[in-house]
Design a protein around this motif. Structure first.
Motif, mmCIF file in Angstrom:
data_model
loop_
_atom_site.group_PDB
_atom_site.id
_atom_site.type_symbol
_atom_site.label_atom_id
_atom_site.label_comp_id
_atom_site.label_asym_id
_atom_site.label_seq_id
_atom_site.Cartn_x
_atom_site.Cartn_y
_atom_site.Cartn_z
ATOM 1 N N LEU A 133 0.836 -1.192 0.000
ATOM 2 C CA LEU A 133 0.000 0.000 0.000
ATOM 3 C C LEU A 133 0.875 1.248 0.000
ATOM 4 O O LEU A 133 1.921 1.282 0.655
ATOM 5 C CB LEU A 133 -0.903 0.022 1.238
ATOM 6 N N ILE A 134 0.442 2.267 -0.744
ATOM 7 C CA ILE A 134 1.179 3.528 -0.703
ATOM 8 C C ILE A 134 0.841 4.249 0.601
ATOM 9 O O ILE A 134 -0.268 4.147 1.129
ATOM 10 C CB ILE A 134 0.841 4.420 -1.919
ATOM 11 N N GLN A 135 1.804 4.982 1.143
ATOM 12 C CA GLN A 135 1.605 5.678 2.408
ATOM 13 C C GLN A 135 0.881 7.003 2.218
ATOM 14 O O GLN A 135 0.035 7.388 3.019
ATOM 15 C CB GLN A 135 2.961 5.902 3.091
ATOM 16 N N GLN A 136 1.222 7.721 1.140
ATOM 17 C CA GLN A 136 0.578 8.997 0.837
ATOM 18 C C GLN A 136 -0.463 8.764 -0.252
ATOM 19 O O GLN A 136 -0.125 8.467 -1.389
ATOM 20 C CB GLN A 136 1.609 10.018 0.347
ATOM 21 N N PRO A 137 -1.762 8.864 0.088
ATOM 22 C CA PRO A 137 -2.791 8.612 -0.926
ATOM 23 C C PRO A 137 -2.647 9.535 -2.137
ATOM 24 O O PRO A 137 -2.268 10.699 -2.011
ATOM 25 C CB PRO A 137 -4.096 8.896 -0.174
ATOM 26 N N LYS A 138 -2.944 8.997 -3.298
ATOM 27 C CA LYS A 138 -2.905 9.758 -4.547
ATOM 28 C C LYS A 138 -4.203 9.495 -5.316
ATOM 29 O O LYS A 138 -4.907 8.522 -5.045
ATOM 30 C CB LYS A 138 -1.672 9.363 -5.375
ATOM 31 N N TYR A 139 -4.471 10.361 -6.277
ATOM 32 C CA TYR A 139 -5.774 10.317 -6.935
ATOM 33 C C TYR A 139 -5.619 10.413 -8.449
ATOM 34 O O TYR A 139 -4.801 11.180 -8.971
ATOM 35 C CB TYR A 139 -6.667 11.456 -6.424
#
Length: 279
Positions: free
Chosen positions: A165-171
């Motif tokens: 899982l990525i730690q910093q959410p992205k969109y």
């Protein structure tokens, strides 16, 4: 979380969006559907900061989106637009590398090249690397632009640890992403989007095919004439009544035991020849 809060957008006396709210959380794919002119693209352009709403605001991770620098925003949010005109005949590789521009100065680093190579492979366009983008078909160009936004958002750690899982959410914002794609690549693109949500990305996609919405979306926003008609799980929102209200189309919802989602089929009604409209 990426959130549109009470968005109203007017041009002159025409209201394109009227008090529309939508929250997109990391780990989910949210579809936006509605008839032509319902306000779908206006909402997506507001999400991306291309348009400034007349009222309301867009918030990214509890911070108004207009307070982000262009560079900060480019590292957290990417947009696959409906149309992508090019002023020059860039090659496929050059265009995909442009997705890395927010991450380096001067010349690309080995990690930038590795990420571009990954994006080319993931979208199935390695054989097109040296081609000029304008010489490609519409569907091929769409896949090139998808590779570009993947290169923009992804990091070397992500491609080296494909299940973490990525730690910093992205969109990722997708404006009619399946336009010009054949059936195989429509599903391939949405498989990529679903894969990103499993990595903790949030995805917003404008889609016209309601069966694709049923199959891939976690939630769906149904717009009608600039207002939110319904929001929730596709099976709850896309009812025969709601679809008729939004699209003026009679459909049947068919449940297949072997599928975990229902199918939407246009209910063709036989009209006497004397009363059928002339085309």
């Amino acid at each position: 979380m990426l959130e549109a809060q009470h968005i109203t957008h007017q041009i002159g006396r025409k209201t394109l969006l009227d008090d529309v709210s939508l929250a997109v959380r990391p780990g989910e794919l949210v579809a936006v559907v509605g008839a032509n002119g319902a306000g779908k693209s206006t909402l997506l352009k507001t999400f991306s900061r291309e348009l400034t709403p007349t009222q309301g605001q867009v918030v990214l991770d509890n911070k108004p989106i207009n307070r982000f620098s262009a560079l900060e925003l480019a590292r957290q949010r990417a947009v696959l637009a409906q149309q992508n005109p090019l002023a020059f005949e860039f090659t496929v590789y050059e265009l995909v590398m442009m997705g890395r521009y927010p991450h380096f100065e001067g010349h690309p680093r080995p990690e930038d090249m590795a990420i571009v190579d990954f994006a080319l492979v993931r979208t199935g366009i390695t054989h097109l690397t040296g081609r000029a983008v304008p010489t490609l078909s519409g569907g091929e160009q769409q896949r090139v632009h998808l590779a570009k936004v993947l290169a923009q958002l992804m990091t070397l750690d992500e491609i080296q640890q494909p299940h973490a899982l990525i730690q910093q959410p992205k969109y990722l914002l997708l404006d009619e992403p399946t336009t010009g794609l054949d059936l195989y690549y429509q599903h391939s693109l949405l498989d990529v989007a679903s894969e990103l949500t499993r990595r903790n990305y949030g995805v917003v996609a404008i889609l016209h095919d309601l069966n694709l919405v049923m199959q891939y979306a976690d939630n769906v926003l149904l717009l009608k004439e600039g207002r939110a008609l319904a929001f929730g799980k596709p099976i709850s929102v896309l009812t025969t009544e709601a679809i008729f209200s939004a699209f003026h189309l009679s459909v049947q919802i068919i449940h297949q035991p072997e599928l975990d989602y229902p199918l939407i089929v246009h209910h063709r009604q036989t009209v006497p020849a004397s009363s059928a409209p002339h085309l």
